[in-house]
Design a protein around this motif. Sequence first.
Motif, PDB file in Angstrom:
ATOM      1  N   VAL A 182       0.838  -1.205   0.000  1.00 22.00           N
ATOM      2  CA  VAL A 182       0.000   0.000   0.000  1.00 22.00           C
ATOM      3  C   VAL A 182       0.874   1.257   0.000  1.00 22.00           C
ATOM      4  CG1 VAL A 182      -1.718   1.326   1.296  1.00 22.00           C
ATOM      5  CG2 VAL A 182      -1.942  -1.155   1.120  1.00 22.00           C
ATOM      6  N   GLU A 183       1.943   1.253   0.802  1.00 25.19           N
ATOM      7  CA  GLU A 183       2.802   2.436   0.894  1.00 25.19           C
ATOM      8  C   GLU A 183       3.460   2.761  -0.448  1.00 25.19           C
ATOM      9  OE1 GLU A 183       3.245   4.691   3.142  1.00 25.19           O
ATOM     10  OE2 GLU A 183       1.965   3.792   4.680  1.00 25.19           O
ATOM     11  N   GLU A 184       3.799   1.724  -1.201  1.00 28.31           N
ATOM     12  CA  GLU A 184       4.394   1.949  -2.523  1.00 28.31           C
ATOM     13  C   GLU A 184       3.423   2.690  -3.439  1.00 28.31           C
ATOM     14  OE1 GLU A 184       6.120  -0.639  -6.312  1.00 28.31           O
ATOM     15  OE2 GLU A 184       5.883  -1.606  -4.352  1.00 28.31           O
ATOM     16  N   LYS A 185       2.163   2.268  -3.405  1.00 27.55           N
ATOM     17  CA  LYS A 185       1.145   2.924  -4.230  1.00 27.55           C
ATOM     18  C   LYS A 185       0.879   4.342  -3.728  1.00 27.55           C
ATOM     19  CE  LYS A 185      -1.129  -1.376  -5.619  1.00 27.55           C
ATOM     20  NZ  LYS A 185      -0.844  -1.211  -7.053  1.00 27.55           N
ATOM     21  N   LEU A 186       0.874   4.504  -2.413  1.00 27.58           N
ATOM     22  CA  LEU A 186       0.659   5.844  -1.855  1.00 27.58           C
ATOM     23  C   LEU A 186       1.769   6.803  -2.273  1.00 27.58           C
ATOM     24  CD1 LEU A 186      -0.625   5.118   1.784  1.00 27.58           C
ATOM     25  CD2 LEU A 186      -1.917   6.075  -0.127  1.00 27.58           C
TER      26      LEU A 186
END
Length: 666
Positions: A182-186
């Motif tokens: 999720v953090e990568e996409k954020l």
Amino acid sequence: MQRDNHVHVAFVGNPNCGKTTLFNAITGSKLKVANWPGVTVEKYEGTLEYEGYGLKLVDTPGIYSLTSYTIEEKVTRKCVLDDDIEVIVNVVDASCLERNLYLTLQLLELGKPVILALNMMDIVKERGMEIDMHRLPEMLGDIPVVPVSAAKRTGLDILMHAVVHHYEEGPKNDILDYGPAVEEKLALLEERMQSKYPNHSSVRWHAIKLLENDEEVKKDHPLEVESIVDRNYEKDITEKKYEYIEKVIQEVLFYKDRKAASTDRIDKVLTHPVWGVPVFLCIMALVFFLTFFVGDFLKGGLEYALGIISELVRAGMTGLHVADWMISLIVDGIIAGVGGILTFVPNIFILFLALAILEDSGYMARVAYVMDGIMGKVGLSGRAFLPMVLGFGCTVPAIMATRALETEHDRRRTMVITPFMSCSARLPIYVLFSEMFFPQCAMVVAFSMYVIGMVMGILVAMVQHKLEKGKINQSLMIELPEYKRPNARTIRTYVWNKLKDYLTKAGTTIFVASIIIWFILNFGIHGMVSDPAESFGAALGRILVPVLRPAGLGLWQIAVALISGISAKEVVVSSFSVLFGVSNVNSAAGMASIVQNIQHFDPAFGGLNAFCLMLFCLLYVPCVATMATIKKESGSWKFTGGIMLFQIGLAWLVSVLVFQIGSFFI
């Protein structure tokens, strides 16, 4: 370094967390009330000079989340996202910390300074719980955490100091990691947001909302995200938030299990899928038992005092040789009309006291939960039952409470059925006529009006649902608060405000209505008349007699009383005082006199007629204040007029059916 000496501060929190009480305690009399642009939700603003800063404070509607469905959620979300808002005071009910922290985590992601105001710490101590005041701010990114008491006005200066100091420091870093995927996409979404909207102040929050497929964010900030957002990540993000909240609670809150276990034991009975509704009805039956028996015991003194005042005023004015018409206006019009209503104050007091205790204890939230199944069958969620419960007190705030519903369609449907709940203004009618014509079972007859009102509201909703071909509505999602001992200050304030409204109405609306009724009953086309049957009131009432006769209400006096009741339902009782010249309508002698007068004009008038009269008062058009509120909330004269015509027609139809069918058996 100071950036500006004018700071805009938003107060944000869950409903019933004490946010507005805290806001009022800080702003004092420097309060301005308006409406938020484009909606009917009221906007409260206040100003404050503190440590060289000019603070502009805004109180937002209570919400549970920044995911916007209801009007309140949309208003609050728009406010906190506004660049004008520079500091957020997140008011939290410390006794329900776990429930409140979900909103806190969302606010921290906005990239603005957040101060946590821990309210209701006295309840935490009462319950034997403890909060680690050192570890809590650490786990929330070292934000200021300030214990306050809105009711006792403690901690206010420290809170305002934290606002100024935290404004100077600026926002803290993000505290919540959603995991590598999720953090990568954020990170990619934040990069695109910053590229397209370089001056945006809430980049991370918007990136999170884009991952959740938030329609409003996608509309307000168009961005190419298809290559990044391959599905809806709302569930993943929500679960991470609750995992972190659970971790926070484990580290900072102690001795909570004992209270939670006690709440669970009580809920096994009060929210039982089978017994929940019967228990609710039994509780309401107990409320009306107390309203009648305790209220009737207390009102005896008021009846006696009213009788003495009437005689003293009459004797005094006679001794001063005041004109007979003026004596009649004062004694038979104003004192009889207004005084007759005031004798019901003990009954109203008991009703409001009981409702305040149920609300403050946490039980009313359970009522919505219990009723969710029934409301779901008619296309509404249990949330729609909350305005209906509020309607037992007053229909005006009940109509305003429909703002908590998610769609305009649901709000309008709930506005249609809420007036069927018996407000406190109808209670004097039920008390008077049930005690006059059903002395052995007055409480049961009066309570039946409340049950009939609820059943009628649900039946109307069911018909609407069928006509709309069974449109499915979302089920209620609600977190039930723990039970708590009702706060004496809160209850005292609630009951006093309600009684004050009732007394204000007696001194204004009912006062004016009593004078008008006296005039139309004492004047005709040839001037002042000695016989009310020759008055303007009688002429008006006779026009409606043929319409009301099939419902067993074929007296012109009843027609006049029903017309006057549109101004305020209590006026029906004061009208009977004036119409039949009884100065103390609520006394045993006064009630006997009214029964005798009614049966003089219609010897057949009995219990069935009285029951149909109460039914008509229950179902026909609500008071003027309610209709004005419906117009304000719906924004439509056509919708408001439709409700008026529908309720008058329904009241007539139901009363006619009950009277005609009942006449075969009685």
